[in-house]
Structure formats: C-alpha cells, structure tokens
Design a protein around this motif. Structure first.
Motif, mmCIF file in Angstrom:
data_model
loop_
_atom_site.group_PDB
_atom_site.id
_atom_site.type_symbol
_atom_site.label_atom_id
_atom_site.label_comp_id
_atom_site.label_asym_id
_atom_site.label_seq_id
_atom_site.Cartn_x
_atom_site.Cartn_y
_atom_site.Cartn_z
ATOM 1 N N LEU A 46 -2.828 11.288 3.539
ATOM 2 C CA LEU A 46 -2.546 10.158 2.650
ATOM 3 C C LEU A 46 -2.072 8.953 3.475
ATOM 4 C CD1 LEU A 46 -2.534 9.442 -0.365
ATOM 5 C CD2 LEU A 46 -0.136 10.115 -0.453
ATOM 6 N N ALA A 47 -1.278 9.218 4.512
ATOM 7 C CA ALA A 47 -0.808 8.123 5.368
ATOM 8 C C ALA A 47 -1.989 7.462 6.084
ATOM 9 C CB ALA A 47 0.212 8.650 6.382
ATOM 10 N N CYS A 48 -2.940 8.271 6.527
ATOM 11 C CA CYS A 48 -4.129 7.702 7.189
ATOM 12 C C CYS A 48 -4.945 6.888 6.185
ATOM 13 C CB CYS A 48 -5.004 8.800 7.781
ATOM 14 S SG CYS A 48 -4.256 9.613 9.182
ATOM 15 N N PHE A 49 -5.008 7.375 4.969
ATOM 16 C CA PHE A 49 -5.707 6.631 3.918
ATOM 17 C C PHE A 49 -5.024 5.287 3.697
ATOM 18 C CE2 PHE A 49 -6.210 5.802 -0.737
ATOM 19 C CZ PHE A 49 -7.566 5.541 -0.729
ATOM 20 N N ALA A 50 -3.677 5.305 3.706
ATOM 21 C CA ALA A 50 -2.927 4.050 3.553
ATOM 22 C C ALA A 50 -3.310 3.077 4.661
ATOM 23 C CB ALA A 50 -1.426 4.340 3.582
ATOM 24 N N ALA A 51 -3.392 3.596 5.899
ATOM 25 C CA ALA A 51 -3.757 2.725 7.024
ATOM 26 C C ALA A 51 -5.154 2.135 6.803
ATOM 27 C CB ALA A 51 -3.708 3.519 8.333
ATOM 28 N N ALA A 52 -6.038 2.924 6.220
ATOM 29 C CA ALA A 52 -7.403 2.432 5.998
ATOM 30 C C ALA A 52 -7.429 1.305 4.964
ATOM 31 C CB ALA A 52 -8.305 3.577 5.561
ATOM 32 N N LEU A 53 -6.437 1.288 4.063
ATOM 33 C CA LEU A 53 -6.445 0.284 2.992
ATOM 34 C C LEU A 53 -5.805 -1.045 3.406
ATOM 35 C CD1 LEU A 53 -5.537 2.259 -0.261
ATOM 36 C CD2 LEU A 53 -7.780 1.661 0.631
ATOM 37 N N VAL A 54 -4.995 -1.038 4.464
ATOM 38 C CA VAL A 54 -4.315 -2.278 4.865
ATOM 39 C C VAL A 54 -5.334 -3.190 5.550
ATOM 40 C CG1 VAL A 54 -2.473 -3.277 6.252
ATOM 41 C CG2 VAL A 54 -2.119 -1.089 5.142
ATOM 42 N N GLY A 55 -5.467 -4.400 5.059
ATOM 43 C CA GLY A 55 -6.501 -5.302 5.577
ATOM 44 C C GLY A 55 -7.773 -5.021 4.815
ATOM 45 N N GLU A 56 -7.923 -5.713 3.710
ATOM 46 C CA GLU A 56 -8.971 -5.376 2.742
ATOM 47 C C GLU A 56 -10.380 -5.487 3.325
ATOM 48 O OE1 GLU A 56 -8.975 -8.040 -0.558
ATOM 49 O OE2 GLU A 56 -10.952 -7.274 -1.097
ATOM 50 N N ARG A 57 -11.236 -4.550 2.946
ATOM 51 C CA ARG A 57 -12.642 -4.583 3.334
ATOM 52 C C ARG A 57 -13.493 -4.300 2.085
ATOM 53 N NH1 ARG A 57 -11.262 -6.782 7.425
ATOM 54 N NH2 ARG A 57 -11.478 -6.031 9.540
ATOM 55 N N PRO A 58 -14.685 -4.902 2.006
ATOM 56 C CA PRO A 58 -15.525 -4.672 0.817
ATOM 57 C C PRO A 58 -16.133 -3.273 0.750
ATOM 58 C CG PRO A 58 -16.624 -6.132 2.387
ATOM 59 C CD PRO A 58 -15.238 -5.926 2.896
ATOM 60 N N LEU A 59 -16.135 -2.554 1.867
ATOM 61 C CA LEU A 59 -16.692 -1.191 1.867
ATOM 62 C C LEU A 59 -15.680 -0.234 2.489
ATOM 63 C CD1 LEU A 59 -19.072 0.852 1.596
ATOM 64 C CD2 LEU A 59 -19.873 0.067 3.825
ATOM 65 N N LEU A 60 -15.394 0.852 1.768
ATOM 66 C CA LEU A 60 -14.521 1.892 2.314
ATOM 67 C C LEU A 60 -15.385 3.107 2.620
ATOM 68 C CD1 LEU A 60 -11.527 1.868 -0.224
ATOM 69 C CD2 LEU A 60 -11.542 0.944 2.084
ATOM 70 N N VAL A 61 -15.322 3.589 3.849
ATOM 71 C CA VAL A 61 -16.066 4.798 4.212
ATOM 72 C C VAL A 61 -15.035 5.893 4.443
ATOM 73 C CG1 VAL A 61 -17.641 5.843 5.852
ATOM 74 C CG2 VAL A 61 -17.891 3.440 5.255
ATOM 75 N N VAL A 70 0.834 -1.211 0.000
ATOM 76 C CA VAL A 70 0.000 0.000 0.000
ATOM 77 C C VAL A 70 0.869 1.261 0.000
ATOM 78 C CG1 VAL A 70 -1.613 1.339 1.391
ATOM 79 C CG2 VAL A 70 -2.019 -1.086 1.031
ATOM 80 N N LEU A 71 1.937 1.267 0.792
ATOM 81 C CA LEU A 71 2.800 2.455 0.823
ATOM 82 C C LEU A 71 3.426 2.681 -0.548
ATOM 83 C CD1 LEU A 71 4.608 2.376 4.292
ATOM 84 C CD2 LEU A 71 2.436 3.384 3.646
ATOM 85 N N GLU A 72 3.809 1.576 -1.205
ATOM 86 C CA GLU A 72 4.376 1.682 -2.547
ATOM 87 C C GLU A 72 3.337 2.244 -3.515
ATOM 88 O OE1 GLU A 72 7.611 0.766 -3.254
ATOM 89 O OE2 GLU A 72 7.223 1.676 -5.217
ATOM 90 N N GLU A 73 2.146 1.711 -3.434
ATOM 91 C CA GLU A 73 1.062 2.102 -4.341
ATOM 92 C C GLU A 73 0.747 3.588 -4.212
ATOM 93 O OE1 GLU A 73 -2.528 0.037 -3.383
ATOM 94 O OE2 GLU A 73 -3.598 0.747 -5.161
ATOM 95 N N LEU A 74 0.810 4.102 -2.992
ATOM 96 C CA LEU A 74 0.445 5.501 -2.759
ATOM 97 C C LEU A 74 1.651 6.437 -2.815
ATOM 98 C CD1 LEU A 74 -2.123 5.054 0.142
ATOM 99 C CD2 LEU A 74 -2.610 5.486 -2.251
ATOM 100 N N GLY A 75 2.818 5.881 -3.119
ATOM 101 C CA GLY A 75 4.007 6.724 -3.212
ATOM 102 C C GLY A 75 4.482 7.232 -1.863
#
Lengths: 324, 273
Positions: free
Chosen positions: A152-167, A128-133
């Motif tokens: 952006l770092a907080c967004f990265a944290a939200a993406l780690v551990g996949e979930r079907p819904l992102l709020v 995720v960190l790579e993906e978001l630069g």
C-alpha cells in the motif's frame, strides 16, 4: 489512449551451465495487439509466466520490444522510452528501492523525482497518505511493515505526482480487504475526477471480475481474448462447474463415478468438472444419492468465472489463476 | 468494486479510433539538482535504518589495524602512511564496498525499475547515492584520523585537509563502487568486486610503500585510493609540499569524474534492458 500493435519480444536461449539447466528460446510476448481506452480500468489476466509483466515492461519503456509499436497518448514509446516516465506512473512488483525509507519519505522522494516542487511534493504526500489511511504509519520504514502495508505504501508513492495512466502490476498482493478497498476507491476517485486510465496486471480472478472494465487474457505471450468480463463469460455460458470434495477418496466402485474419472481435474480430494447443465444435474443426482453420497464431503455448482473462460479458450496452464 | 462506468468518464468518448491525434502534453521532468538532493536525502535516511552498524564496523576495523601496526612501524613516514591509509580505508569500505553491494542488489532485485520509470536524470540517481555513501564515511574517517594521530603522536594541525580528501577520495571510490555494482552481471560478483577493491585499498594503502616490491608498487599507483592516502600522509610532515598534495587530490578528482561518468552510463544501460 494506448495502442499496441504487433508487440513481440523473444528471450534468447540460455546455454546450461553447472547448476543451471539450459533454457530454450522463449517468446514472452507474441504479436500482441491491444487498445486501451481513456478512463477505463483495463486488465491483463493470465497465469504466472503468461507474459504479463514482460508486456507491461515494454509498455513502460523498461524493455525494448524486438518488433511492434506502443503508442500512449500520441507518444511513440518504442522510439522514445524515456517519455513513458512522464506519462505514466508504474507500480512494479519490487519495493527494494524504497524498502529502507519511511513511508512518508518514500512518497515524498518519489514525488520529487516525478518533477514536483518540494512544497507540492509534501502536500501531495500528506493528501495521499491520508487518503489511503497510511498517516499513522508515515514514520515507519517500509521494511518494518507487513507485506500488504508495504504494498500500500508503494501504491501511495505511485500516486504522488499525478499521471494520466497508472500501470499497476498486481497492486493488491498480500493486502487485507481494508487496504484493497482503499486502493480501488483511490483509483475510482482519480477516474471520476481526472479521467485517469488504469492498466492492471492481475492473476486474481475475483478482482478481475469486480474491478475491470475490459480484460485481455494472456496465454504464452499471446492475447487469446479481449472483452468485458461479462462478455468473456458469455462465451462459455453453456458450461457449469461442478466441484466434488470426497471424504477420503473417490468411490470408484460406483460405476457412474468411475465413468467421470477421465473428465475431471483432480486435486487431492477435490474433483472439478466442466459440464453442460443437464449433465451437471445428472452428476449431482448421482453423487447425492446412493452409495456415492456416503463418500461425499461437499459439492458446489457454479456458473462460469473468468478462470473457466481462460481454460475454455485453451489456456495452457491448468492451474495458476488465483481465486479469492 | 468500481462504481464509475467507463462511458461517463471524461475523455472516454474518443474510444478506440483515435490514431491521428495531437500528442498529449508530457508531465514535468525532474531537474538534476532537486532530483539529486532528493535521492541524497533519501539515501542518507537509509543510514538510520541499515547503515549505522556497518559504519561502526568500518571505524573499528581501521582503528584495530592501526593498533596492530603500532608494533610494526617505527614512527616517522611509516606511521604517517599507516594513519592516512587507515583513514582512507574507511572511505574505501563504505563508498566502494557497500555502494557496490547496494547497486548490485538493487539491479538484481529489479529495484532500478523504480528509478527508471521516474523522469529523473541518471546522473542524479548515481551522484545522489554516491554522495550519500561518501557522507557516511565522514564520522568514521575523522575518528580514525584523530585516534591515529594520538596513537602515533602525529600533529593534528593539518587534519582540516580531510575536508578535501574525503569528498575527492569518496568521489573516486564511490564512482568505482557504483560502476562495479551496476556493471557486474550478478550481485555476488558486485559484492566480490567491492570486497576485492577494499582489500586492495587495505593492503596497498595501509602498508608502507617503501617495503613493497616494484610490481606491487605499480599496482598501488593504479589504485585511486592511493592518491587520497598520499595526499593525507604528506600533510603530517613539518613542511608539507602543498603542490604535491594538490596534485594527488587532483588525481582523485579526475578518477572521480571519470568513474562517476562510467557509473552513470552503466546505470542507463542497466535500467533499460
């Protein structure tokens, strides 16, 4: 995938104390009904205080509604709020829980707390960190980053551990265009590969028009419209917006200009008018010729935006939506 | 900017009318120990960014108090109480005062939302943070104890008892700190409670108990840090009564368990409003 019915939450009145004035009872969400489809980017648009965040807090199990139901992927979130955390990832507006961690540890810890094994959390963190630069910033504490980078770092944290819904509650606040693009391409990739659904809270009109599949417009806790951005704009397609910027002050000695005065929204040197196309043409002809032209600094004619939709639908706040 | 139309996406064909459908499988839940370890590690890393100056303050404060008290107490039991009280004061400063402030601010700023939207047991968050804060106290407590022993000429043979005193007093005080921080309606109140708790530990723990009036001594008995102080102070004697030491430590342990349970309950309450 997410059905909301009759969701109502009222904040009780607060008695005034020394230094704090009394506030009356506020109905933050008022009989909200929404259907979010699988795989779409669904937006909640509205000015500050419209009830967006309150609604999202009820959808994420952080707040119990007074009435109504929330069902996400077949789970009753009002009855089982703890299940929300196993269905969705939430990016709130605050980063205080992560502020003193490094970007890398914030992402890894969040993944661990989302139930990932240590090795998996580290692997997903790196990806995720790579993906978001963010790889170059991995060792820096969030506190030391700029507002946009921290977001952006907080967004990265939200993406780690996949979930079907992102709020995501205003995910791109304070971000530069590069970071914004990183966010939206990460969202698009998850949508295309895994059918991830996104619920986006925003008061940014441009962003709403470009990224959303459908949008619900909120005003004082109620959903006043819900459609695709283009569908909503059709509702006010007849109108054109005219912005006039005067050099110093409006030339009220010109009768045609003085006649417009009751219909403008005035903001400093800027006048904004919503007019039928013929009227708009006449106004432009007036201000670009004769005495008024000398006082005119600039003018623009634009087709309706979601902001115009909001105002045309009877949105209470005359300002509060952000353009750009 | 979105280039993928919703219609072509997997799962989107079901559209709106899908009320009676099998509930989707839930994501994994974080288990207690791994989650606790992750929170502990993250909290410990915060020390590098934010806590080190405060740890110095905690240590210097205690060392300063011992130097001041050297002119007042005349060795023997009083010196033992001063050294033990100063050492446990470091624990009170960090575990009670700083942790109360941390949770108070986290709650007020909405930072708890981050944990509340993760499938993590409340106990993992509270115990992880409390454990980390208790760990922050180790260097300061050891430095204070050794310095005090040298200053007052006390034996250092039984300093190993700190291995039990720090975690047990730490658990009791960190539990209280976390509970104060999570229960206080405003962050300023959390800070105030933390400060008051630390002041109480300072006045009632460091000053020799024999000179206190009855009412104050009763207050002293109510304070959990007292039992940590007493346990530690007893070990300076030539023939420590280990049963009493164990008894004092057991009180710390019980208070720790109860206060951490209260803090966990308070966390649950604060996370969902």
């Amino acid at each position: 995938m997410c059905a909301v019915r009759g969701l109502t939450k009222t904040y009780p009145a607060v008695r005034g104390r020394r230094g704090t004035p009394a506030t009356p009872e506020v109905r933050a969400t008022d009989d909200v009904r929404l259907d979010i489809r699988g795989g779409e980017i669904f937006g909640l648009l509205g000015p500050n205080g419209a009830g967006k965040t309150t609604l999202v807090r009820q959808l994420t199990g952080l707040m119990r509604p007074d009435r109504g139901s929330v069902e996400i992927l077949g789970h009753d979130i009002v009855r089982h709020p703890e299940r929300a955390s196993r269905i969705l990832a939430y990016l709130g507006q605050e980063s205080t829980a992560l502020d003193e961690l490094t970007v890398s540890l914030a992402a890894e810890t969040t993944g661990r707390l989302r139930g990932l094994e240590a090795a998996r959390a580290r692997a997903e963190r790196d990806a995720v960190l790579e993906e978001l630069g963010l790889t170059a910033l991995a060792g820096r504490p969030l506190k030391k980053l700029s507002g946009g980078q921290r977001r952006l770092a907080c967004f990265a944290a939200a993406l780690v551990g996949e979930r079907p819904l992102l709020v995501l509650d205003e995910p791109t606040t304070a971000m530069d265009p590069v970071a914004r693009r990183a966010v939206w391409s990460a969202v698009d990739r998850r949508r295309a590969e895994r059918g991830t659904t996104v619920l986006l809270v925003t008061h940014n009109v441009i962003e709403a028009e470009t990224v959303l599949d459908r949008v619900a417009v909120l005003d004082r806790g109620r959903v006043i419209a819900c459609d695709t951005p283009a569908g909503l704009k059709e509702q006010v397609a007849g109108d054109v917006r005219v912005d006039l910027v005067w050099r110093e002050a409006a030339p009220l000695n010109v009768p045609e200009v003085a006649a417009l005065r009751d219909r403008v929204v005035e903001s400093g040197r800027r006048w904004t008018l919503r007019l039928a196309p013929e009227e708009a043409r006449a106004v432009v002809a007036t201000v670009t010729g004769g005495a008024a032209f000398a006082a005119l600094d600039d003018f623009t004619l634009t087709t309706p935006s979601l902001e115009d939709v909001y105002l045309a639908l009877g949105g209470a706040a005359r300002q509060g939506l952000v353009k750009g | 900017m979105s280039v993928v139309p919703a219609e072509v996406l997997p799962g989107s064909a079901l559209a709106v009318e899908e009320p009676v459908r099998e509930a989707a499988e839930l994501g994994p839940r974080a288990r207690l120990w791994p989650a606790l370890a992750a929170v502990y590690r993250a909290q410990l890393s915060r020390a590098r960014v934010a806590r080190i100056p405060l740890l110095f303050v905690a240590t210097f404060q205690s060392v300063g108090i011992m130097i001041l008290m050297r002119g007042v107490v005349d060795g023997g039991g009083e010196a033992q109480a001063v050294v033990a009280g100063s050492a446990v004061l470091v624990v009170a400063f960090v575990a009670l005062n700083l942790l109360a402030q941390y949770f108070g601010q986290l709650r007020a700023s909405g930072g708890l939302d981050h944990y509340a939207t993760l499938p993590v047991p409340p106990a993992a968050v509270v115990l992880g943070a409390a454990g980390a804060y208790a760990s922050f106290t180790v260097p300061g407590t050891v430095v204070t104890a050794v310095f005090g022993c040298v200053l007052f000429g006390l034996p250092i043979a039984h300093l190993w008892v700190l291995i039990a005193v720090i975690p047990l007093a730490g658990a009791a005080l960190a539990g209280l700190g976390a509970a104060c921080g999570l229960l206080a309606p405003r962050p300023e109140l959390a800070t105030l409670l933390g400060q008051l708790g630390m002041s109480a530990a300072l006045l009632l723990g460091v000053l020799p108990a024999d000179r206190m009036p009855e009412a104050v001594r009763f207050l002293r008995d109510l304070l959990p840090s007292t039992y940590g102080v007493d346990a530690f102070a007893r070990t300076f004697g030539p023939h420590p009564d280990w049963a009493l030491v164990l008894g004092d430590l057991a009180v710390c342990g019980v208070v720790g368990v109860v206060s951490l349970a209260v803090a966990t309950w308070a966390y649950r309450r604060a996370a969902v409003r």
